[in-house]
Design a protein around this motif. Structure first.
Motif, PDB file in Angstrom:
ATOM      1  N   UNK A  90       0.812  -1.216   0.000  1.00 47.70           N
ATOM      2  CA  UNK A  90       0.000   0.000   0.000  1.00 47.70           C
ATOM      3  C   UNK A  90       0.845   1.265   0.000  1.00 47.70           C
ATOM      4  N   UNK A  91       0.244   2.336  -0.452  1.00 45.68           N
ATOM      5  CA  UNK A  91       0.920   3.627  -0.480  1.00 45.68           C
ATOM      6  C   UNK A  91       0.567   4.399   0.786  1.00 45.68           C
ATOM      7  N   UNK A  92       1.448   4.327   1.775  1.00 45.13           N
ATOM      8  CA  UNK A  92       1.261   5.019   3.054  1.00 45.13           C
ATOM      9  C   UNK A  92       2.533   5.793   3.350  1.00 45.13           C
ATOM     10  N   UNK A  93       2.373   7.043   3.742  1.00 43.82           N
ATOM     11  CA  UNK A  93       3.531   7.900   3.997  1.00 43.82           C
ATOM     12  C   UNK A  93       4.040   7.767   5.432  1.00 43.82           C
ATOM     13  N   UNK A  94       5.296   8.166   5.591  1.00 39.50           N
ATOM     14  CA  UNK A  94       5.935   8.223   6.917  1.00 39.50           C
ATOM     15  C   UNK A  94       5.863   6.882   7.649  1.00 39.50           C
ATOM     16  N   UNK A  95       6.239   5.828   6.948  1.00 42.90           N
ATOM     17  CA  UNK A  95       6.194   4.479   7.504  1.00 42.90           C
ATOM     18  C   UNK A  95       7.598   4.037   7.917  1.00 42.90           C
ATOM     19  N   UNK A  96       7.711   3.480   9.097  1.00 41.36           N
ATOM     20  CA  UNK A  96       9.005   3.006   9.592  1.00 41.36           C
ATOM     21  C   UNK A  96       9.387   1.680   8.967  1.00 41.36           C
ATOM     22  N   UNK A  97       8.400   0.835   8.696  1.00 45.81           N
ATOM     23  CA  UNK A  97       8.683  -0.464   8.088  1.00 45.81           C
ATOM     24  C   UNK A  97       7.420  -1.023   7.443  1.00 45.81           C
ATOM     25  N   UNK A  98       7.584  -1.602   6.260  1.00 40.72           N
ATOM     26  CA  UNK A  98       6.525  -2.356   5.591  1.00 40.72           C
ATOM     27  C   UNK A  98       6.834  -3.834   5.801  1.00 40.72           C
ATOM     28  N   UNK A  99       5.888  -4.565   6.381  1.00 41.00           N
ATOM     29  CA  UNK A  99       6.148  -5.963   6.719  1.00 41.00           C
ATOM     30  C   UNK A  99       5.020  -6.839   6.190  1.00 41.00           C
ATOM     31  N   UNK A 100       5.337  -7.781   5.297  1.00 41.41           N
ATOM     32  CA  UNK A 100       4.319  -8.722   4.827  1.00 41.41           C
ATOM     33  C   UNK A 100       3.871  -9.635   5.968  1.00 41.41           C
ATOM     34  N   UNK A 101       2.568  -9.914   6.013  1.00 35.21           N
ATOM     35  CA  UNK A 101       2.031 -10.788   7.059  1.00 35.21           C
ATOM     36  C   UNK A 101       1.220 -11.908   6.418  1.00 35.21           C
ATOM     37  N   UNK A 102       1.067 -13.037   7.121  1.00 37.02           N
ATOM     38  CA  UNK A 102       1.636 -13.289   8.443  1.00 37.02           C
ATOM     39  C   UNK A 102       3.136 -13.547   8.363  1.00 37.02           C
ATOM     40  N   UNK A 103       3.869 -13.085   9.353  1.00 35.37           N
ATOM     41  CA  UNK A 103       5.315 -13.290   9.331  1.00 35.37           C
ATOM     42  C   UNK A 103       5.608 -14.767   9.592  1.00 35.37           C
ATOM     43  N   UNK A 104       6.617 -15.279   8.920  1.00 36.27           N
ATOM     44  CA  UNK A 104       7.009 -16.676   9.076  1.00 36.27           C
ATOM     45  C   UNK A 104       8.216 -16.854   9.978  1.00 36.27           C
ATOM     46  N   UNK A 105       8.967 -15.772  10.168  1.00 38.15           N
ATOM     47  CA  UNK A 105      10.137 -15.839  11.046  1.00 38.15           C
ATOM     48  C   UNK A 105      10.217 -14.559  11.852  1.00 38.15           C
ATOM     49  N   UNK A 106      10.491 -14.709  13.129  1.00 41.19           N
ATOM     50  CA  UNK A 106      10.525 -13.549  14.013  1.00 41.19           C
ATOM     51  C   UNK A 106      11.655 -13.691  15.013  1.00 41.19           C
ATOM     52  N   UNK A 107      12.012 -12.569  15.622  1.00 45.16           N
ATOM     53  CA  UNK A 107      13.054 -12.544  16.644  1.00 45.16           C
ATOM     54  C   UNK A 107      12.672 -11.527  17.699  1.00 45.16           C
ATOM     55  N   UNK A 108      13.173 -11.711  18.895  1.00 48.71           N
ATOM     56  CA  UNK A 108      12.851 -10.790  19.992  1.00 48.71           C
ATOM     57  C   UNK A 108      14.070 -10.593  20.877  1.00 48.71           C
ATOM     58  N   UNK A 109      14.353  -9.337  21.174  1.00 48.04           N
ATOM     59  CA  UNK A 109      15.441  -9.018  22.096  1.00 48.04           C
ATOM     60  C   UNK A 109      14.960  -8.986  23.542  1.00 48.04           C
ATOM     61  N   UNK A 110      13.712  -8.657  23.756  1.00 43.09           N
ATOM     62  CA  UNK A 110      13.199  -8.480  25.115  1.00 43.09           C
ATOM     63  C   UNK A 110      12.484  -9.728  25.602  1.00 43.09           C
ATOM     64  N   UNK A 111      12.628 -10.025  26.884  1.00 43.32           N
ATOM     65  CA  UNK A 111      11.974 -11.196  27.454  1.00 43.32           C
ATOM     66  C   UNK A 111      10.461 -11.062  27.406  1.00 43.32           C
ATOM     67  N   UNK A 112       9.935  -9.853  27.607  1.00 40.83           N
ATOM     68  CA  UNK A 112       8.484  -9.685  27.571  1.00 40.83           C
ATOM     69  C   UNK A 112       7.949  -9.953  26.173  1.00 40.83           C
TER      70      UNK A 112
END
Length: 490
Positions: A90-112
């Motif tokens: 989609x054409x959306x302005x001021x976006x930090x990240x475009x991410x296709x979903x559903x994501x198949x691989x993820x990572x997390x730095x925080x325990x929560x």
């Protein structure tokens, strides 16, 4: 909770080297997930009939469109567009990240963040985790043996490579992450209510099209929480003990060799203390009041009934009293000393000393409230209450160490540790009980302590010193997991 750390701090963590990830043949349920398949680029129908609506959280918002969602982190002013894989970006302005979903691989730095993913039952997508030794979750520990690879943050090149392999990397603002194309900031720790923090499960659920799962988990938490709160208000409105959240930092090179004592009154603590049928110690200082002497600190605790110590060190009761400046407890004129009601939220730990306090309590506000009711009113159930995270230091309550052997199904959704409030028969407070013998009755408002400016240290440099002290503490490996989030809440 924690950021991606510098090499020097990472050395303290001694991250596990799990080697290459092992392939698994485990079949993972897709129940509660929607739009699991990619679509044609011409797709225009509503792919997300099940939507999440934000009820309590103020730090994020979700807006749904037919083939994409706009997720905003209001605390960091970051906007993320999650669009169905295969559809036109989609054409959306001021976006930090475009991410296709559903994501198949993820990572997390925080325990929560890791616990939210486990609560959603999407840990099968997790490829990398930060601060692996600090994780208390038994099943995440099991997965870390040969399925999930710990981040190698002692080598920035390796870490960058690991991050780039994922569809999304959940991090906290202020980290050293340079892979902004797939980095998403989560700031659940900044929420002003316990339910607001737990509602971030909807934020995470959006990346997996797991709105149905997220709504179900949170609605259950919300309903149970409201039940606990209503019953506590009914039974304990006339006898509300005063709770103080405190900590001590000894003199080190990181704080100019100057000790300080602290009283915390983060907003979410206010709400949950009141909902537990207790009162909060407040001060007229800033959000976090740091005292320059133990004498000033103890004056603030004069009328406190219960102390919850959150010091970034581990010690026994006698050491706590010494650090607080109490030489002879028999001569100390403090209710919390006389009744032995001194707690630490460190009952559940990993083998390396990581605290469960920085994991499940954020996702399951009802369990946190239940546990705090047990602190404030230990006889709230007929047979006595057994704490989940709180440990009575004065009574030398034991620590429970969780290992991978405690995991029965590493791909199952994380179970809420709260009991069903509707099935619990609350016991009314009895003024004659020893637990309430020193509690001033018929007071429902918080206790306000007017601090003198000469008694406190509340400038920016002291907070930086606190952060530095944390990084150099003997429990860095476990407490870094929640350090920065804790400092933000104090």
């Amino acid at each position: 909770m924690h950021l991606r750390y510098s090499t020097s701090l990472a050395a303290l963590l001694a991250l596990l080297n799990a080697g290459a990830m092992a392939a698994t043949n485990t079949t993972v349920s897709t129940a509660g997930l929607q739009s699991t398949q990619c679509v044609a680029s011409t797709a225009s129908n509503d792919l997300y009939p099940t939507k999440s609506k934000v009820k309590y959280a103020t730090g994020f918002s979700i807006a749904y469109h037919n083939t994409y969602k706009v997720l905003e982190n209001r605390s960091t002013n970051n906007t993320y567009v999650l669009y169905q894989c295969g559809s036109t970006k989609p054409s959306v302005k001021n976006v930090s990240a475009f991410i296709p979903v559903p994501v198949n691989s993820s990572a997390a730095w925080a325990t929560t963040a890791a616990i939210f993913l486990e609560a959603l039952g999407v840990q099968n997508t997790v490829k990398n985790l930060g601060t692996a030794p600090s994780l208390v979750s038994a099943c995440l520990q099991e997965l870390l043996k040969d399925v999930i690879e710990p981040f190698n943050d002692s080598n920035s090149t390796d870490t960058d490579h690991q991050e780039q392999k994922n569809d999304v990397v959940f991090n906290m603002p202020g980290g050293q992450d340079t892979n902004t194309t797939n980095t998403v900031y989560s700031t659940e720790y900044l929420e002003s209510s316990a339910l607001g923090r737990s509602e971030w499960i909807k934020f995470f659920g959006a990346f997996f099209n797991a709105e149905e799962r997220a709504n179900k988990v949170f609605d259950s938490v919300d309903t149970n929480y409201q039940c606990f709160s209503t019953k506590a208000e009914k039974e304990y409105n006339d006898i509300r003990p005063v709770i103080a959240w405190t900590s001590y930092a000894g003199p080190t090179q990181y704080n100019n060799n100057t000790a300080y004592w602290q009283v915390s009154f983060a907003n979410y603590k206010y709400d949950i203390v009141r909902d537990a049928g207790a009162r909060m110690l407040n001060t007229t200082g800033k959000q976090s009041t740091m005292f320059s002497s133990s004498q000033a600190f103890l004056r603030a605790l004069r009328e406190v009934d219960i102390v919850i110590d959150e010091s970034f060190v581990s010690y026994n009761y006698s050491t706590l009293l010494k650090n607080y400046g109490i030489a002879d407890p028999k001569q100390a004129n403090y209710s919390w000393v006389a009744t032995g009601r001194v707690f630490r939220p460190d009952r559940i730990q990993s083998t390396s000393g990581g605290l469960g306090w920085f994991e499940a309590p954020v996702a399951f506000a009802d369990a946190l409230l239940q546990d705090l009711i047990g602190v404030a009113h230990p006889r709230f159930v007929k047979d006595g209450y057994k704490h989940i995270w709180f440990r009575n230091l004065a009574k030398s309550d034991p620590v429970t160490v969780v290992t991978a052997s405690n995991c029965t199904d590493m791909y199952a959704s994380r179970t809420n540790p709260a009991g069903s409030c509707s099935l619990i028969d609350f016991q009314s407070a009895n003024p004659s009980d020893s637990d309430y013998s020193d509690v001033e009755q018929s007071r429902t408002h918080d206790l306000i302590y007017d601090v003198s400016k000469s008694e406190v240290i509340n400038d920016d440099s002291s907070k930086q010193s606190a952060a530095a002290h944390l990084a150099g503490s003997t429990l860095a490996a476990s407490l870094v997991a929640g350090a920065l989030s804790m400092l933000a809440l104090l």
